[in-house]
Scaffold this motif. Structure first.
Motif, PDB file in Angstrom:
ATOM      1  N   VAL A 238     -21.108 -63.232  62.734  1.00  0.00           N
ATOM      2  CA  VAL A 238     -19.907 -63.417  63.545  1.00  0.00           C
ATOM      3  C   VAL A 238     -19.740 -62.192  64.439  1.00  0.00           C
ATOM      4  O   VAL A 238     -19.418 -61.102  63.955  1.00  0.00           O
ATOM      5  CB  VAL A 238     -18.658 -63.608  62.666  1.00  0.00           C
TER       6      VAL A 238
ATOM      7  N   GLN B  18     -15.730 -68.780  62.362  1.00  0.00           N
ATOM      8  CA  GLN B  18     -15.359 -68.107  63.609  1.00  0.00           C
ATOM      9  C   GLN B  18     -14.081 -68.703  64.200  1.00  0.00           C
ATOM     10  O   GLN B  18     -13.217 -67.968  64.692  1.00  0.00           O
ATOM     11  CB  GLN B  18     -16.497 -68.187  64.625  1.00  0.00           C
TER      12      GLN B  18
ATOM     13  N   ILE C 216     -10.758 -62.304  66.582  1.00  0.00           N
ATOM     14  CA  ILE C 216     -11.986 -62.371  67.369  1.00  0.00           C
ATOM     15  C   ILE C 216     -11.666 -61.951  68.799  1.00  0.00           C
ATOM     16  O   ILE C 216     -10.627 -62.324  69.365  1.00  0.00           O
ATOM     17  CB  ILE C 216     -12.585 -63.802  67.357  1.00  0.00           C
TER      18      ILE C 216
ATOM     19  N   PHE D 220     -22.224 -66.893  67.867  1.00  0.00           N
ATOM     20  CA  PHE D 220     -22.017 -67.142  66.442  1.00  0.00           C
ATOM     21  C   PHE D 220     -23.263 -67.860  65.928  1.00  0.00           C
ATOM     22  O   PHE D 220     -23.719 -68.847  66.510  1.00  0.00           O
ATOM     23  CB  PHE D 220     -20.764 -68.012  66.252  1.00  0.00           C
TER      24      PHE D 220
END
Length: 465
Positions: free
Chosen positions: A397, A430, A439, A449
């Motif tokens: 990630v 994610q 994020i 990802f």
């Protein structure tokens, strides 16, 4: 050409300071010290190589400060000194004494300091200081297994042995914690045209690393072993320039108390289990081991890096889940369980050579037919099979915004969450983190990802006609 007068001096010594203390105290204090000095006076002026230095100095009166400046600038001087305490510890003087979790003997200390200074015709002052310190704590727990059915005699039967041998260890086998600090400070001051350092800003090169390592091993049972290891690499950010004010010193201590800024964090959890097939008479010719490995890594991005809009790119987190089982089939042990096949695996006894006497009634045992034995052995050509099956999965990630890691790699907000740290391969990880604002929203972040899966199957057969 080069002509100069050099003087060098060097001394080093290893000293056992514990010899100065009573032996019953049990201290071990090894000390290493060193000192080196090098002084080089050139015969020619380094700023005018065709002119002897004495001639250049004679152009100035005795009390002229320029004469002293030229003489000092022309002389090359290097000095190095340091000391090192390595693995300082206390040992128990009584071998039969009980070890406790809080004993001072579980600790070991290391500290080292080195300083190097030099100057020459180009450099007015060069100073390098290195500091290294370490603390290690290690303790092994006394092992006592809890076996509730170990004394039940009614379980002493072939198919009940598995229950009889049930055991559990209530304490870990060993724990270890290590802290390491490594600081390097370099200051370089160049000379100006008037042989002084006036108007020349010093250059600084420095770093301060603070690393931590944690290890735990636990034999949960005689066949189940759990191990945990984690390593954190952190940077203690220092203010710019020389550390010459109380405010700068307080800033360093404040960051050090917070264990610095984490750059890399690597955590591994491993569980191994040997299936108790040897406790089952019908299956004791097979063995199988199961392994469960969990990994978690945190990798910080460069400090302060962001896109053109000022949005930070964030960090990278990864996890891995590796499950495998390895089995071994021992057909030789299986063949030996069958009476009609066992004889083919046993070596033939040496053939006797003797003559019978008249009236001798001794019975002669006839061996099995060699042909029958060879045919049976040919049928049992397969002697064993090794099987290995593993499944590896990873999730990466990018753009992870939290900057620090805590217990088990979780940050202040318990992100990225315990399931991810323990190897969860949820494809919506994610999206969940992005929904909660963890994020980066940078449109220039081009790292994807990513999830990977790999399955491996191997089988080896041993043939022996």
């Amino acid at each position: 050409r080069s002509r100069d007068n050099s003087k060098e001096f060097s001394i080093s010594s290893a000293i056992a300071l514990d010899k100065l203390l009573p032996e019953k105290w049990g201290f071990r204090i090894p000390l290493y010290v060193n000192y080196d000095l090098r002084d080089v006076k050139p015969n020619f002026n380094p700023y005018d190589p065709d002119t002897p230095l004495a001639t250049s100095l004679s152009n100035y009166p005795e009390n002229d400060p320029r004469r002293e400046q030229l003489e000092n600038a022309s002389t090359e001087k290097a000095e190095r000194k340091g000391f090192n305490f390595s693995n300082v510890r206390k040992t128990k003087t009584n071998p039969s004494a009980k070890r406790n979790l809080w004993d001072f003997e579980n600790f070991a200390f290391t500290y080292a300091f080195n300083e190097q200074t030099r100057r020459n015709s180009m450099i007015a002052d060069y100073t390098q200081r290195q500091y290294k310190a370490g603390i290690i704590y290690q303790y092994g727990f006394p092992q006592r297994s809890w076996a509730p059915f170990g004394t039940v005699k009614s379980l002493e039967r072939p198919y009940l042995e598995l229950l009889k041998d049930f055991n559990l260890s209530l304490l870990p086998t060993q724990i270890a914690v290590r802290f390491d600090a490594d600081r390097n400070f370099v200051k370089t001051q160049y000379r100006s045209a008037d042989l002084t350092s006036e108007g020349q800003a010093p250059l600084f090169e420095k770093y301060f690393l603070f690393n931590r390592a944690y290890d735990l091993s636990w034999n949960l049972t005689k066949s189940v072993v759990l191990t945990y290891s984690a390593f954190a690499n952190a940077v203690v950010d220092e203010p710019n320039g020389d550390i010459d004010t109380r405010a700068k010193q307080d800033s360093i201590w404040r960051h050090l108390r917070n264990f610095g800024r984490t750059k890399n964090f690597d955590q591994k959890i491993r569980l191994t289990y040997r299936l108790p097939l040897d406790k089952i008479p019908l299956l004791d010719w097979m063995t199988a081991d199961y392994s469960h490995n969990i990994g978690y890594q945190f990798q910080a991005n460069s400090l302060g890096i962001s896109d053109t809009s000022g949005i930070a790119y964030g960090n990278i987190i990864r996890n891995s889940l590796d499950r495998s089982i390895r089995g071994k089939v021992d057909f030789v042990k299986l063949y030996n369980k069958l009476r009609y096949l066992r004889f083919a695996n046993n070596p033939s006894p040496p053939r006797k050579n003797f003559a019978r006497s008249p009236g001798d009634d001794e019975e002669i045992t006839r061996e099995s037919s060699r042909l029958l034995k060879n045919i049976t052995r040919l049928v049992m050509t397969v002697r064993g099979i090794d099987v290995d099956y593993s499944r590896q999965e990873t999730t990466t990630v990018p753009g992870f915004m939290p900057d620090n890691t805590g217990f088990l790699g979780l940050g202040a907000n318990k992100v990225p969450g315990l399931p991810f740290v323990l190897g969860s391969q949820n494809p919506s990880t994610q999206r969940t983190l992005a929904k909660d604002g963890f994020i980066s929203k940078s449109a220039m972040l081009n790292l994807p990802f990513m999830q990977t899966r790999n399955r491996t199957f191997r089988m080896n057969t041993r043939l022996e006609p």
